[in-house]
Design a protein around this motif. Sequence first.
Motif, PDB file in Angstrom:
ATOM      1  N   LEU A 137      56.364  -9.754  61.601  1.00  0.00           N
ATOM      2  CA  LEU A 137      56.626  -8.415  61.763  1.00  0.00           C
ATOM      3  C   LEU A 137      55.511  -7.255  61.659  1.00  0.00           C
ATOM      4  N   GLY A 138      54.379  -7.878  61.293  1.00  0.00           N
ATOM      5  CA  GLY A 138      53.223  -7.053  60.735  1.00  0.00           C
ATOM      6  C   GLY A 138      53.279  -6.131  59.407  1.00  0.00           C
ATOM      7  N   LEU A 139      54.058  -6.678  58.442  1.00  0.00           N
ATOM      8  CA  LEU A 139      54.145  -6.169  57.476  1.00  0.00           C
ATOM      9  C   LEU A 139      53.104  -6.757  56.495  1.00  0.00           C
ATOM     10  N   LYS A 140      52.442  -5.823  55.571  1.00  0.00           N
ATOM     11  CA  LYS A 140      51.414  -6.094  54.745  1.00  0.00           C
ATOM     12  C   LYS A 140      52.135  -6.660  53.559  1.00  0.00           C
ATOM     13  N   THR A 141      51.907  -7.903  53.358  1.00  0.00           N
ATOM     14  CA  THR A 141      53.093  -8.869  52.326  1.00  0.00           C
ATOM     15  C   THR A 141      52.278  -9.570  51.253  1.00  0.00           C
ATOM     16  N   ILE A 142      52.846  -9.470  49.996  1.00  0.00           N
ATOM     17  CA  ILE A 142      52.192 -10.366  49.034  1.00  0.00           C
ATOM     18  C   ILE A 142      53.358 -11.248  48.329  1.00  0.00           C
ATOM     19  N   LEU A 143      52.760 -12.693  48.095  1.00  0.00           N
ATOM     20  CA  LEU A 143      53.726 -13.453  47.690  1.00  0.00           C
ATOM     21  C   LEU A 143      53.442 -13.687  46.151  1.00  0.00           C
ATOM     22  N   LEU A 144      54.207 -13.668  45.256  1.00  0.00           N
ATOM     23  CA  LEU A 144      53.861 -14.129  43.783  1.00  0.00           C
ATOM     24  C   LEU A 144      54.732 -15.181  43.460  1.00  0.00           C
ATOM     25  N   GLU A 145      53.977 -16.209  42.571  1.00  0.00           N
ATOM     26  CA  GLU A 145      54.874 -17.268  42.055  1.00  0.00           C
ATOM     27  C   GLU A 145      54.256 -17.659  40.638  1.00  0.00           C
ATOM     28  N   LYS A 146      55.273 -17.680  39.530  1.00  0.00           N
ATOM     29  CA  LYS A 146      54.559 -18.086  38.282  1.00  0.00           C
ATOM     30  C   LYS A 146      54.347 -19.519  37.993  1.00  0.00           C
ATOM     31  N   LYS A 147      55.144 -20.402  38.765  1.00  0.00           N
ATOM     32  CA  LYS A 147      54.896 -21.815  38.782  1.00  0.00           C
ATOM     33  C   LYS A 147      53.863 -22.439  40.166  1.00  0.00           C
ATOM     34  N   ASP A 148      54.537 -23.393  40.794  1.00  0.00           N
ATOM     35  CA  ASP A 148      53.861 -23.956  41.669  1.00  0.00           C
ATOM     36  C   ASP A 148      54.259 -23.346  43.130  1.00  0.00           C
ATOM     37  N   LEU A 149      53.485 -23.305  44.112  1.00  0.00           N
ATOM     38  CA  LEU A 149      53.752 -22.903  45.339  1.00  0.00           C
ATOM     39  C   LEU A 149      54.698 -24.085  46.097  1.00  0.00           C
ATOM     40  N   GLY A 150      55.796 -23.823  46.579  1.00  0.00           N
ATOM     41  CA  GLY A 150      56.915 -24.519  46.921  1.00  0.00           C
ATOM     42  C   GLY A 150      58.127 -24.494  46.356  1.00  0.00           C
ATOM     43  N   GLY A 151      58.085 -24.101  45.102  1.00  0.00           N
ATOM     44  CA  GLY A 151      59.235 -23.807  44.197  1.00  0.00           C
ATOM     45  C   GLY A 151      59.948 -25.207  43.832  1.00  0.00           C
ATOM     46  N   THR A 152      61.254 -25.047  43.343  1.00  0.00           N
ATOM     47  CA  THR A 152      61.758 -26.127  42.915  1.00  0.00           C
ATOM     48  C   THR A 152      62.004 -27.297  43.908  1.00  0.00           C
ATOM     49  N   CYS A 153      62.502 -26.887  45.405  1.00  0.00           N
ATOM     50  CA  CYS A 153      62.536 -27.710  46.222  1.00  0.00           C
ATOM     51  C   CYS A 153      61.400 -28.792  46.346  1.00  0.00           C
TER      52      CYS A 153
ATOM     53  N   LYS B  72      49.586 -28.282  50.574  1.00  0.00           N
ATOM     54  CA  LYS B  72      48.366 -27.995  51.449  1.00  0.00           C
ATOM     55  C   LYS B  72      48.823 -27.367  52.551  1.00  0.00           C
ATOM     56  N   GLY B  73      49.869 -27.952  53.198  1.00  0.00           N
ATOM     57  CA  GLY B  73      50.269 -27.409  54.627  1.00  0.00           C
ATOM     58  C   GLY B  73      51.093 -26.170  54.128  1.00  0.00           C
ATOM     59  N   LEU B  74      51.583 -25.838  53.128  1.00  0.00           N
ATOM     60  CA  LEU B  74      52.306 -24.532  52.851  1.00  0.00           C
ATOM     61  C   LEU B  74      51.163 -23.448  52.783  1.00  0.00           C
ATOM     62  N   GLU B  75      49.969 -23.915  52.293  1.00  0.00           N
ATOM     63  CA  GLU B  75      48.884 -22.870  52.067  1.00  0.00           C
ATOM     64  C   GLU B  75      48.417 -22.667  53.409  1.00  0.00           C
ATOM     65  N   GLN B  76      48.235 -23.665  54.166  1.00  0.00           N
ATOM     66  CA  GLN B  76      48.026 -23.294  55.633  1.00  0.00           C
ATOM     67  C   GLN B  76      48.714 -22.311  56.443  1.00  0.00           C
ATOM     68  N   MET B  77      49.992 -22.380  56.143  1.00  0.00           N
ATOM     69  CA  MET B  77      51.167 -21.378  56.892  1.00  0.00           C
ATOM     70  C   MET B  77      50.970 -20.150  55.983  1.00  0.00           C
ATOM     71  N   LEU B  78      50.431 -20.040  55.024  1.00  0.00           N
ATOM     72  CA  LEU B  78      50.623 -18.648  54.427  1.00  0.00           C
ATOM     73  C   LEU B  78      49.174 -17.773  54.460  1.00  0.00           C
ATOM     74  N   LYS B  79      48.273 -18.467  55.332  1.00  0.00           N
ATOM     75  CA  LYS B  79      47.074 -17.795  55.761  1.00  0.00           C
ATOM     76  C   LYS B  79      47.321 -16.314  56.394  1.00  0.00           C
ATOM     77  N   GLY B  80      46.653 -15.358  55.772  1.00  0.00           N
ATOM     78  CA  GLY B  80      47.044 -14.027  56.146  1.00  0.00           C
ATOM     79  C   GLY B  80      47.761 -13.338  55.263  1.00  0.00           C
ATOM     80  N   ILE B  81      48.419 -13.980  54.151  1.00  0.00           N
ATOM     81  CA  ILE B  81      49.549 -13.653  53.411  1.00  0.00           C
ATOM     82  C   ILE B  81      48.908 -13.599  52.018  1.00  0.00           C
ATOM     83  N   ASP B  82      48.779 -12.421  51.226  1.00  0.00           N
ATOM     84  CA  ASP B  82      48.401 -12.566  49.966  1.00  0.00           C
ATOM     85  C   ASP B  82      49.037 -13.253  49.142  1.00  0.00           C
TER      86      ASP B  82
END
Length: 197
Positions: free
Chosen positions: A24-40, A94-104
């Motif tokens: 949607l063109g929003l400047k976005t930042i994603l924050l995580e205190k543990k590991d990318l991908g969360g509990t699942c 690693k796949g998630l990291e690729q999907m998140l390119k362009g997102i801080d």
Amino acid sequence: MPYDLAIIGAGWAGINAAIRAKELGLKTILLEKKDLGGTCLNSGCIPTKALIQSAKIFDYVNRAGEFGIQTITAQPDIAAMQSRIDKLIRQLRKGLEQMLKGIDFMPGEAKFLGSDTLQLKDKQIKAKNFIIASGSKPKELNELKFDAKKILSSEDILKIHNIPKNILIVGAGAIGCEFAGLFSILKSEVTLVEIMA
């Protein structure tokens, strides 16, 4: 300049929200205190399903004679199963990291300082909007405190070194039933208890 959106929690909900916000063109930042991908990804759905798949293969091999295939008796190797899980998690991350390119993306625990400001380590992050997708964690009972030795959470059980001879599982929801089925296939004596009728 503030972010349009700050998302606390990089599990499936947070990741999907970040990807949609980017679309949607929003400047976005994603924050995580543990590991990318969360509990699942790290301690829930993915490792549990991988263990169940290993257990099913173990069961099929031991029942091969029923299908006219002669084999030696198989033995489960929990360390090898866990090694496979670790590899799967790394690949998916690693796949998630690729999907998140362009997102801080920033690791660390975020705390609100005000209605438009987060503190993350030594940085302050300003945003117009926030999504809190902090995920889930195992619930501890007052009478059964987790000690990671005899009383294990659903996360602790994924790190065991030996398949137990017998195991009592408290809670017959989806997670409890999955573990009951898993350890039953791996030849543990399983008792499943549930307070709800």
